[in-house]
Scaffold this active site. Structure first.
Site, PDB file in Angstrom:
ATOM      1  CB  THR A 183      72.327  50.658  15.607  1.00 35.97           C
ATOM      2  OG1 THR A 183      71.269  51.562  15.721  1.00 35.97           O
ATOM      3  CG2 THR A 183      71.809  49.342  15.257  1.00 35.97           C
ATOM      4  CD  GLU A 212      78.181  56.767   7.495  1.00 36.36           C
ATOM      5  OE1 GLU A 212      79.099  56.897   8.316  1.00 36.36           O
ATOM      6  OE2 GLU A 212      78.030  55.762   6.791  1.00 36.36           O
TER       7      GLU A 212
END
Lengths: 413, 413
Positions: free
Chosen positions: B195, B285
C-alpha cells in the site's frame, strides 16, 4: 445526552398515533444511568405475529440469541428493551439474565416465556443485573398505554441525540392499517454503543411467515444500506409485530407475503424502514453531513452495493466530505479497492448534478467551484456510473469528523 | 512537510551503505511543489533483475500499468519516481505521460524503454506534465551517485513526516551481499499489496523469476499486513532490484527461489520489508500509537488475518486506542463482524500481558488499572485467542485521531 442535537436532525418529529393492540410503558430501573428511563415494555394484549432480523455478528449478544430461539414460534406478547448495558459477551451470566428477564415479563403480562422478546443496548462485557427488571415490570404492565411511542423512542437512546420515530398507513383489502416504528443508534452502526435497535408494529393482521418475508426483504435497501462507521454491533435487532387489531374492521388475515393485497402495505413498510434508517445515519456520531451514494452501471446489484459501501465506509472519502473537499480521486480509490469489476476508462462520477469525471479522467468541463458548492450542502448526493452493466444500489452514510473521534475516544470513562 | 514528525518515528535512522551497481539522483522538477525535490532517478549501470508487486485496485494508476507491462522482460536499467502527482485516473493523457517519461529516461540512461520502471505518488486525477522530466533526467543521470539512499527516501515523501530507509546484509554461498530499501506512505494505506511505494535493491546476483518469488512471498506478512486507514491506493508499488554486482566477489547467480543458498538472504529481505512496512505504519497520518494485533486459535491462517484486519481497521477500536481506553468490547465486536468462524464462549483477549476477557466474559481477575496501563504505552500489543483452531496472523496499525481527520479533511487545498 448532553443536550447537543445533531445538525442533521429532522426539523419536526412525526406525530405518532396510538396503534391498536399495543401498549407501552417506560421506567427508570437504574441499569446504568441515574434519573433517566432505561427500560421499555411493549405489551401486545392479544398474541401478535412477529418477525425479526438480527446482527450477522459471530459474537451476538445474549438477547439476540434469546430472540432467535423464540422466533420460530411466531407469536409475541411482550418486548422488553433496556439501555445502559448490552448484555453482550457476558457468557453464562448473560444467558441467565435473559431467562430471568423473560420470566419476570411473562409473569407480569401473563403469558409464556416463548412469547417474550428482548433487546439490550449499552456497554459490552458488563454483567446485566436482571433482578432490576423484576421490580418494575408488573407496574409497567399496569401503567402501559397506547399513546407512548415518542417516550418509548426516548427510553432506548444511548449516544443518540434525538429520538427516532416514524409512522405510515396503508390499506389492505380496503381496510386502513397503521405502521409505527422507533429506532435507536448513532455509532457502531456497529457495540459498545450505538447498537442499532428498531421496533415496528402494525395493527394489520398478517401471518408470522408473511411478516418475516416482508421484513427480510424490506431490510436490505433500508437498514442494511446505511453505515456510520462500518462497525457492526453485536446486538443489532429489527423486529416487526402485527397485532391483527384491524381484523375488527374487516381486514382478512393475510397468509402470504406474495399476496397482492399487501402491495400498499409493503410500500408503506419499506418507506417507514427507510425513514428510520436514514434517521439513524442523520444521528451518526459527530455527523455534520449526510451522503447518499448511488452506484449504477455495475456488473450486478450486489456488486453495486459492495462498491457503494466501499465508498461509504472509506475514511478518506468521509473525511473529504467533512472538509467539504470535492476530492473525487478518493471515490476512484474506493471503487478500485472494492474488488468488484470496474473499468477505469469507463468510470463517471458526479457530486450532485456536477459531473467531475468521465471516461477515466477529469471531466473536460470540470469546475472546482461548482463541485465545491455541492460539498458545502448538508445533504450530498454522490453518483458513480461504473459503465459496464445495469447493477445499481444506493447507500447512505455521514461524514467522519473530529467529533466522531472525540465521542469514541472517551466513551467508557 | 510542516516540520512535524510523528511521535512514533524511529529514534535514529539507519546508516545506508552504498550498494554496488546502483546510482541515484534527485531533482526539483516542479511537478507540484516549489523548492523541494520531487523526482528520483535510480540507475542500474548493468541490467538488474527486477521483481514487483502492485496494487490490487481495479483502478490502478498509469505507472502501475506501465510497470506491469515491462515486468515480464525481467530486466531494469532505471527507475523514475515522482511525488506531487499520482498520474492516476488520467486516462489517455496518463498513458502518454508514462510513455514520454520512459522515452526521456531511456535516452538519458542509454537503454530500451522496456528497461525503465516508473512510479508516481500524489494527487489523483490531475494530468501529469511529463515534459518536466525531459529537462532534468540527463543531468540526473550524470550526477547520480551511490551514496544517496537517504536523499532518495526524502524525495518521494508526500504526507510522510520522516524518510523511511532500511538496510540488511546476508551471505549467499559465502559471499556477503547487501539489501537497501526505501519507502513512502502515510495515508491511503491498507493491506492489499504494498500500500504505498517502496523500492529495494541488492547487489546479489539472482535471476528475475527467483527474485519475483522471493518478493511475492515476502510481501504477505509485511507490507500486506499493515493498515493505516483501510484505504487501498491506486498506486501501490513495491519493487526489488538485484544488480548482480556481488558476482564480482564470486557469488554464483541463483536461479531458483527454492535454492537453499538463499535462506539467509530471504530472512534478511523479509526482515527489511517488515522494517519498512512498520515505518509506514509509524508514520500513519495523525498516529500517536502503534498497535500490533495478533490473532491465534483461528480456523486457518487466512481466517486469522481477516479477523486481525477486522480489528485493525475498526474505527471504534482505533479511536479507543487513541483515547487510551481498554475497551475490549470493541475487539469482540470486530471479531464478530469479521464473518470468520468464532465461538463467543471460547474467546480470550489480552492487552499486553493483561488478560481482559476469557471464555466469553470479562476475566474474573480483570483489573481496569492494569489494562489502562498498557493502553497508555506508545506501542500496544493486542492478542485474541479465537480458541477453535491453530490459525494465526499478526497485523500492525495505528490509532485514529482527530489529526487524521484534520489532515484528510483538507488535503488538496
Amino acid at each position: 445526552m448532553s443536550g447537543f442535537v445533531s445538525p442533521l436532525a429532522p426539523q419536526t418529529f412525526a406525530t405518532m398515533p396510538a396503534l391498536r393492540g399495543v401498549r407501552m410503558a417506560t421506567a427508570a430501573a437504574g441499569i446504568k444511568y441515574k434519573n433517566r428511563t432505561d427500560v421499555l415494555l411493549m405489551v401486545f394484549d392479544r398474541p401478535a405475529s412477529v418477525a425479526g432480523v438480527f446482527t450477522r455478528s459471530k459474537c451476538p449478544s445474549a438477547p439476540v440469541d434469546f430472540c432467535r430461539a423464540n422466533l420460530p414460534h411466531g407469536v409475541a406478547r411482550a418486548l422488553v428493551v433496556n439501555s445502559g448495558n448490552a448484555n453482550a459477551f457476558t457468557g453464562k451470566k448473560g444467558k441467565a439474565a435473559t431467562e430471568l428477564t423473560a420470566k419476570s415479563a411473562a409473569a407480569a403480562v401473563g403469558c409464556s416465556e416463548r412469547e417474550i422478546y428482548l433487546a439490550s443496548t449499552g456497554v459490552i462485557g458488563e454483567p446485566l443485573d436482571a433482578t432490576k427488571f423484576a421490580g418494575v415490570l408488573n407496574d409497567m404492565n399496569s401503567a402501559a398505554t397506547g399513546d407512548f411511542w415518542f417516550e418509548a423512542a426516548k427510553a432506548i437512546m444511548t449516544t443518540d441525540t434525538y429520538p427516532k420515530v416514524a409512522t405510515r398507513s396503508a390499506e389492505i383489502g380496503g381496510v386502513k392499517v397503521t405502521i409505527n416504528g422507533i429506532a435507536k443508534g448513532a455509532g457502531m452502526i456497529a457495540p459498545d454503543m450505538a447498537t442499532m435497535l428498531s421496533f415496528v408494529a402494525t395493527d394489520a393482521d398478517i401471518a408470522p411467515s408473511a411478516l418475516q418475508a416482508l421484513l427480510s426483504e424490506g431490510v436490505e435497501p433500508t437498514f442494511n444500506s446505511v453505515t456510520v462507521d462500518s462497525d457492526t454491533s453485536t446486538s443489532d435487532t429489527l423486529m416487526l409485530f402485527a397485532t391483527g387489531a384491524a381484523s375488527a374492521d374487516g381486514q382478512d388475515r393475510v397468509e402470504s407475503a406474495s399476496d397482492p393485497r399487501l402491495e400498499a402495505f409493503r410500500n408503506a413498510l419499506n418507506d417507514l424502514l427507510k425513514d428510520l434508517a436514514l434517521q439513524v445515519v442523520r444521528d451518526g456520531e459527530g455527523a455534520r453531513k449526510m451522503v447518499e451514494v448511488t452506484v449504477v452501471g455495475a456488473e450486478s446489484d450486489d456488486a453495486a452495493k459492495r462498491i457503494a459501501l466501499s465508498i461509504a465506509n472509506s475514511p478518506l472519502v468521509k473525511t473529504a466530505v467533512a472538509g467539504e473537499d470535492a476530492n473525487w480521486g478518493r471515490i476512484v480509490m474506493a471503487v478500485g479497492k472494492s474488488g468488484e469489476m470496474a473499468d477505469r476508462d469507463r468510470l463517471a462520477i458526479w457530486f450532485g448534478d456536477v459531473r467531475v469525471a468521465v471516461e477515466g479522467e477529469r471531466d473536460p468541463g470540470y469546475s472546482e467551484e461548482a463541485a465545491t458548492a455541492v460539498m458545502q450542502r448538508q445533504d450530498i448526493p454522490v453518483k458513480v456510473d461504473i459503465g459496464i452493466g445495469t447493477g445499481k444500489a444506493t447507500v447512505w452514510t455521514c461524514d467522519l469528523t473530529k467529533e466522531y473521534v472525540a465521542i469514541n475516544g472517551d466513551y467508557r470513562s
